[in-house]
Design a protein around this motif. Structure first.
Motif, PDB file in Angstrom:
ATOM      1  N   SER A 100      42.590  39.482  27.890  1.00 17.36           N
ATOM      2  CA  SER A 100      42.265  38.177  27.312  1.00 17.36           C
ATOM      3  C   SER A 100      41.427  37.355  28.282  1.00 17.36           C
ATOM      4  O   SER A 100      41.691  37.315  29.489  1.00 17.36           O
ATOM      5  CB  SER A 100      43.556  37.417  26.976  1.00 17.36           C
ATOM      6  N   LEU A 101      40.430  36.677  27.740  1.00 17.52           N
ATOM      7  CA  LEU A 101      39.605  35.801  28.570  1.00 17.52           C
ATOM      8  C   LEU A 101      40.419  34.636  29.121  1.00 17.52           C
ATOM      9  O   LEU A 101      40.113  34.100  30.190  1.00 17.52           O
ATOM     10  CB  LEU A 101      38.417  35.271  27.758  1.00 17.52           C
ATOM     11  N   VAL A 149      33.545  38.709  35.010  1.00 15.79           N
ATOM     12  CA  VAL A 149      34.736  38.771  35.854  1.00 15.79           C
ATOM     13  C   VAL A 149      35.908  39.331  35.053  1.00 15.79           C
ATOM     14  O   VAL A 149      36.721  40.110  35.569  1.00 15.79           O
ATOM     15  CB  VAL A 149      35.066  37.381  36.437  1.00 15.79           C
ATOM     16  N   GLN A 150      36.002  38.961  33.773  1.00 13.51           N
ATOM     17  CA  GLN A 150      37.051  39.512  32.905  1.00 13.51           C
ATOM     18  C   GLN A 150      36.951  41.034  32.840  1.00 13.51           C
ATOM     19  O   GLN A 150      37.949  41.747  32.978  1.00 13.51           O
ATOM     20  CB  GLN A 150      36.935  38.937  31.496  1.00 13.51           C
ATOM     21  N   GLU A 151      35.738  41.545  32.653  1.00 11.90           N
ATOM     22  CA  GLU A 151      35.544  42.989  32.559  1.00 11.90           C
ATOM     23  C   GLU A 151      35.848  43.669  33.891  1.00 11.90           C
ATOM     24  O   GLU A 151      36.469  44.733  33.936  1.00 11.90           O
ATOM     25  CB  GLU A 151      34.101  43.291  32.133  1.00 11.90           C
ATOM     26  N   LEU A 152      35.449  43.040  34.980  1.00  9.59           N
ATOM     27  CA  LEU A 152      35.695  43.600  36.306  1.00  9.59           C
ATOM     28  C   LEU A 152      37.191  43.729  36.569  1.00  9.59           C
ATOM     29  O   LEU A 152      37.668  44.754  37.065  1.00  9.59           O
ATOM     30  CB  LEU A 152      35.056  42.705  37.367  1.00  9.59           C
ATOM     31  N   ALA A 195      38.118  37.450  42.617  1.00 13.50           N
ATOM     32  CA  ALA A 195      37.716  36.765  41.383  1.00 13.50           C
ATOM     33  C   ALA A 195      37.216  35.356  41.682  1.00 13.50           C
ATOM     34  O   ALA A 195      36.203  34.910  41.129  1.00 13.50           O
ATOM     35  CB  ALA A 195      38.900  36.710  40.422  1.00 13.50           C
ATOM     36  N   THR A 196      37.923  34.649  42.553  1.00 17.26           N
ATOM     37  CA  THR A 196      37.537  33.279  42.892  1.00 17.26           C
ATOM     38  C   THR A 196      36.168  33.247  43.548  1.00 17.26           C
ATOM     39  O   THR A 196      35.303  32.423  43.207  1.00 17.26           O
ATOM     40  CB  THR A 196      38.589  32.650  43.822  1.00 17.26           C
TER      41      THR A 196
END
Length: 313
Positions: free
Chosen positions: A287-288, A279-282, A266-267
């Motif tokens: 929650s965002l 990235v949230q969906e991945l 993610a980073t």
């Protein structure tokens, strides 16, 4: 998994009955994982036991004072802010269910606050450390050892996709779409999502499926994508042990496991310019706000680089 009936013996009859009903709700209606059910039941059983000691015999008598008293007791026992916040959430979910199902005339936890947990920055690998980790794994797999080939495929997929270790262990062969380089993942709350992976991961997975898995597969493997040393579906613990061992071989790298690789993926995505929603969906975050933690990680790394490099930092 410990059941509600196993922990309800010391509760008043009405409290015990509602705990058993709540377990049915968590399992049948919310379809939570056994780990989540166990966590919720443990917190709620502790709350009900504390309320009973205060003189509450029925769930209808639960009030805000009893809930706050329970949390205060946790604090005196030295529980962390993160634990207190989690237990406050468990209490609110439980009292909301009581009110919704007519088991209580009011939602006692509606006004229950919770301490803000300290959000510590998770350790992550630098890009060069991640590259060395994967290069070493691929090099080790060149000898054709089924376990070496498997380890390379697991590490490549974890870093490429950011999936959770439980999601990885639960993958079946048919969950891979090798034509589109995506994998179908069953996440928390049994929510399905499709996650892409890159060419290096695809190469490692192809080698595992054609060379490693057939050599390791034993009766009882079923459709499992990744197998353990005995040829059956791999256990999460085995994945964790492997990741820690492999990362330890990278000079200067922090001690991280599969979740650390998820943080790392993610980073690096955000540092490379990916937007937060993608990235949230991945990652499969509900929650965002959860995904925004990684922006703090990247900002912290930027600040550290600035302090080191700028003459007037």
């Amino acid at each position: 998994m410990a059941t509600a009936s196993a922990v309800a013996d010391e509760l008043p009859e009405a409290m015990a009955a509602v705990l058993v009903a709540y377990e049915r709700h968590l399992v049948s209606e919310r379809d939570l994982t056994p780990h989540s059910v166990r966590a919720y039941l443990g917190d709620v059983a502790g709350l009900l036991a504390h309320a009973a000691r205060l003189g509450h015999e029925e769930p209808t008598s639960l009030d805000l004072r009893a809930l706050r008293s329970w949390l205060a007791k946790q604090q005196t026992l030295g529980r962390s802010r993160t634990t207190l916040a989690r237990r406050a959430t468990a209490a609110r979910v439980f009292t909301g269910w009581l009110a919704r199902t007519g088991r209580s005339p009011q939602d006692a936890g509606a006004l229950l606050g919770s301490p803000r947990p300290h959000r510590t920055l998770p350790p992550v690998l630098r890009a060069d450390e991640a590259a060395e980790l994967l290069q070493q794994a691929v090099a080790d797999a060149d000898d054709g050892s089924p376990l070496g080939v498997r380890d390379a495929a697991i590490l490549e997929l974890l870093y490429a996709s950011g999936i959770r270790v439980g999601e990885l262990a639960g993958l079946d062969v048919d969950d891979l779409d090798r034509g589109r380089n995506v994998v179908r993942v069953m996440g928390k709350g049994r929510k399905e999502r499709t996650v892409p992976f890159g060419v290096p991961a695809a190469r490692a997975l192809d080698r595992w499926l054609t060379v490693g898995r057939p050599a390791l597969r034993a009766d009882g493997a079923g459709p499992a994508l990744f197998l353990g040393a005995r040829g059956r579906r791999i256990d999460q613990r085995a994945v964790r042990e492997m990741v820690h061992r492999r990362v330890a071989a990278v000079p200067g790298a922090p001690d991280i496991g599969p979740h650390g690789l998820r943080h790392t993926a993610a980073t690096h995505l955000l540092e490379g310019g990916a937007d937060l929603r993608s990235v949230q969906e991945l990652l499969g975050h509900a929650s965002l706000a959860t995904t925004q933690l990684y922006t703090h990680v990247t900002t912290d790394r930027l600040r550290a680089a600035y302090r080191q490099a700028h003459p007037r930092a």
